[in-house]
Design a protein around this motif. Structure first.
Motif, short mmCIF file in Angstrom:
data_model
loop_
_atom_site.label_atom_id
_atom_site.label_comp_id
_atom_site.label_asym_id
_atom_site.label_seq_id
_atom_site.Cartn_x
_atom_site.Cartn_y
_atom_site.Cartn_z
N GLN A 62 46.11 96.79 49.19
CA GLN A 62 47.76 97.18 50.11
C GLN A 62 48.57 96.92 49.43
OE1 GLN A 62 46.51 94.45 53.16
NE2 GLN A 62 45.05 95.89 54.18
N LEU A 63 49.94 97.68 49.50
CA LEU A 63 51.18 97.30 49.37
C LEU A 63 51.75 96.36 49.68
CD1 LEU A 63 53.33 98.75 47.29
CD2 LEU A 63 53.82 100.20 49.04
N VAL A 64 52.68 94.78 49.37
CA VAL A 64 53.19 94.00 50.25
C VAL A 64 54.37 93.81 49.39
CG1 VAL A 64 50.88 93.00 50.81
CG2 VAL A 64 51.87 91.83 48.54
N SER A 65 55.53 93.54 50.46
CA SER A 65 55.78 92.51 49.83
C SER A 65 56.49 91.42 49.47
CB SER A 65 57.91 92.88 50.54
OG SER A 65 57.20 92.07 52.09
N ARG A 66 57.82 90.75 48.57
CA ARG A 66 58.45 89.90 48.35
C ARG A 66 59.38 89.05 48.38
NH1 ARG A 66 60.19 87.53 43.91
NH2 ARG A 66 60.35 89.41 41.46
N GLY A 67 59.52 87.77 48.54
CA GLY A 67 61.39 87.58 47.72
C GLY A 67 61.91 87.94 49.19
N SER A 68 61.45 88.50 50.36
CA SER A 68 63.11 88.32 51.38
C SER A 68 63.06 87.26 52.30
CB SER A 68 61.47 88.86 53.20
OG SER A 68 60.88 89.92 53.00
N MET A 69 62.81 86.34 51.75
CA MET A 69 63.61 84.83 52.23
C MET A 69 64.66 84.22 51.57
SD MET A 69 63.21 83.83 55.44
CE MET A 69 64.61 82.29 54.84
N LEU A 70 64.31 84.93 49.91
CA LEU A 70 65.01 84.95 48.88
C LEU A 70 66.01 85.61 48.94
CD1 LEU A 70 64.05 83.98 44.88
CD2 LEU A 70 65.25 85.99 45.53
N VAL A 71 66.07 87.12 48.77
CA VAL A 71 66.98 87.76 49.29
C VAL A 71 68.09 87.51 49.83
CG1 VAL A 71 67.80 90.18 50.00
CG2 VAL A 71 66.40 90.23 48.40
N ILE A 72 68.43 87.04 51.60
CA ILE A 72 68.35 86.91 52.63
C ILE A 72 69.36 85.96 51.85
CG2 ILE A 72 68.65 85.45 54.87
CD1 ILE A 72 65.85 87.29 55.50
N ILE A 73 68.57 84.68 52.05
CA ILE A 73 69.35 83.36 51.17
C ILE A 73 70.56 83.18 50.52
CG2 ILE A 73 69.80 81.09 50.61
CD1 ILE A 73 65.86 80.19 52.18
N SER A 74 69.94 84.08 49.52
CA SER A 74 71.05 84.37 47.77
C SER A 74 72.21 85.06 48.55
CB SER A 74 70.03 85.22 46.83
OG SER A 74 69.16 84.43 46.76
N LEU A 75 72.18 86.16 49.17
CA LEU A 75 73.24 86.89 49.37
C LEU A 75 73.88 85.73 50.15
CD1 LEU A 75 70.95 90.48 50.15
CD2 LEU A 75 72.95 89.66 48.14
N THR A 76 72.96 85.87 51.58
CA THR A 76 74.72 85.17 52.93
C THR A 76 75.10 83.94 51.93
OG1 THR A 76 72.35 83.98 53.49
CG2 THR A 76 72.63 85.77 54.47
N VAL A 77 74.04 83.00 51.72
CA VAL A 77 74.81 81.85 50.66
C VAL A 77 75.84 81.80 49.77
CG1 VAL A 77 74.85 79.45 49.56
CG2 VAL A 77 73.20 80.25 51.69
N GLY A 78 75.40 82.77 48.96
CA GLY A 78 75.95 83.24 48.48
C GLY A 78 77.88 84.36 48.49
N THR A 79 77.79 85.36 49.22
CA THR A 79 78.87 85.77 49.94
C THR A 79 79.99 84.78 50.16
OG1 THR A 79 76.93 88.11 50.52
CG2 THR A 79 79.54 87.48 51.36
N LEU A 80 79.09 83.64 51.46
CA LEU A 80 79.65 82.63 51.54
C LEU A 80 80.03 82.21 50.39
CD1 LEU A 80 77.54 80.88 54.31
CD2 LEU A 80 79.96 82.15 54.83
N ILE A 81 79.40 82.06 49.56
CA ILE A 81 80.66 80.70 48.27
C ILE A 81 81.75 81.80 47.67
CG2 ILE A 81 80.19 80.42 45.77
CD1 ILE A 81 77.50 79.21 47.14
N GLY A 82 81.39 83.15 47.28
CA GLY A 82 81.87 83.78 47.07
C GLY A 82 83.21 84.25 48.07
#
Length: 241
Positions: A62-82
């Protein structure tokens, strides 16, 4: 020669930019705009393909996804810092300085072309892995391949957005040169998992650059750059590793 890969990469960017200037001056404005949109579409799919390659996996048929939480945290917190650091403005200020010292004050597209090209070619795992390999083993094969790709991208961006794109060679020298110098320190940190996460977030940022190329500056991509560092840092936490 130590750091040869970065020098060749920067030279490729300059060569692509100069060729773009020669071609671009002979093309009507409408065609230049069409090329910019086509470049944006290509960048969109490059970013999308890179992100999905890391996020989607086949497990038990089956096709499964990974890293959803990492994407959300990295982008949101990273953007706040930026946003707090206002990295986008720093990029633009540097572009304005280059515009002034190179006597291009009348070029109204210089800064936009510089920022767009810099973000497009500096973000990604090839820059990191290639620079580290160059610093550790003198192996610049990845950066040679990247030089060819960057030359093509900058050629098209120079045609569509102007001469500011070829000055993306400066961030290439600064960023990849620094990684090469720090290679012995960074090598233990850049594990396979860390590089996968870096590639995933980097590809998403490249996708964002494509959005800006097609629809105008909707996203402050430079302010999202801290997400790359967070993606590597989160790799070493149990939940994300």
């Amino acid at each position: 020669m130590f750091g040869l890969g970065t020098l060749v990469n920067a030279a490729g960017v300059v060569a692509g930019g100069f060729l773009g200037l020669l071609i671009g001056s002979r093309l009507p404005h409408g065609l230049q705009d069409s090329l910019m949109k086509a470049t944006g579409l290509a960048v969109l799919f490059l970013g999308l393909a890179g992100a999905l390659e890391q996020m989607l996996q086949v497990s038990q048929g089956q096709l499964v996804s990974r890293g959803s939480m990492l994407v959300i945290i990295s982008l949101t917190v990273g953007t706040l810092i930026g946003e707090a650091l206002n990295i986008e403005q720093a990029f633009e200020d540097f572009g304005k300085w280059l515009k002034r010292v190179t006597k291009n004050e009348r070029d109204t597209t210089f800064v936009d072309a510089f920022v767009t090209a810099s973000l497009t070619i500096c973000i990604g795992a090839m820059a990191v892995v290639g620079s580290i390999q160059d610093g550790l083993r003198g192996d610049y094969s990845i950066l040679l391949a990247k030089a060819v790709l960057d030359a093509i991208i900058v050629l098209i961006l120079t045609v569509s957005k102007g001469k500011g794109a070829l000055f993306a060679a400066v961030p290439i020298l600064l960023f990849q040169g620094s990684l090469t110098l720090l290679a012995h320190f960074l090598a233990p940190i850049m594990t396979a998992a860390a590089l996968d996460n870096l590639s995933m977030i980097g590809s998403i940022l490249i996708f964002c650059v494509g959005i800006n190329l097609i629809w105008g500056k909707l996203l402050k991509v430079a302010n999202m750059l801290p997400a790359l560092i967070l993606a590597v840092m989160l790799t070493f936490l149990p939940f994300f590793g």
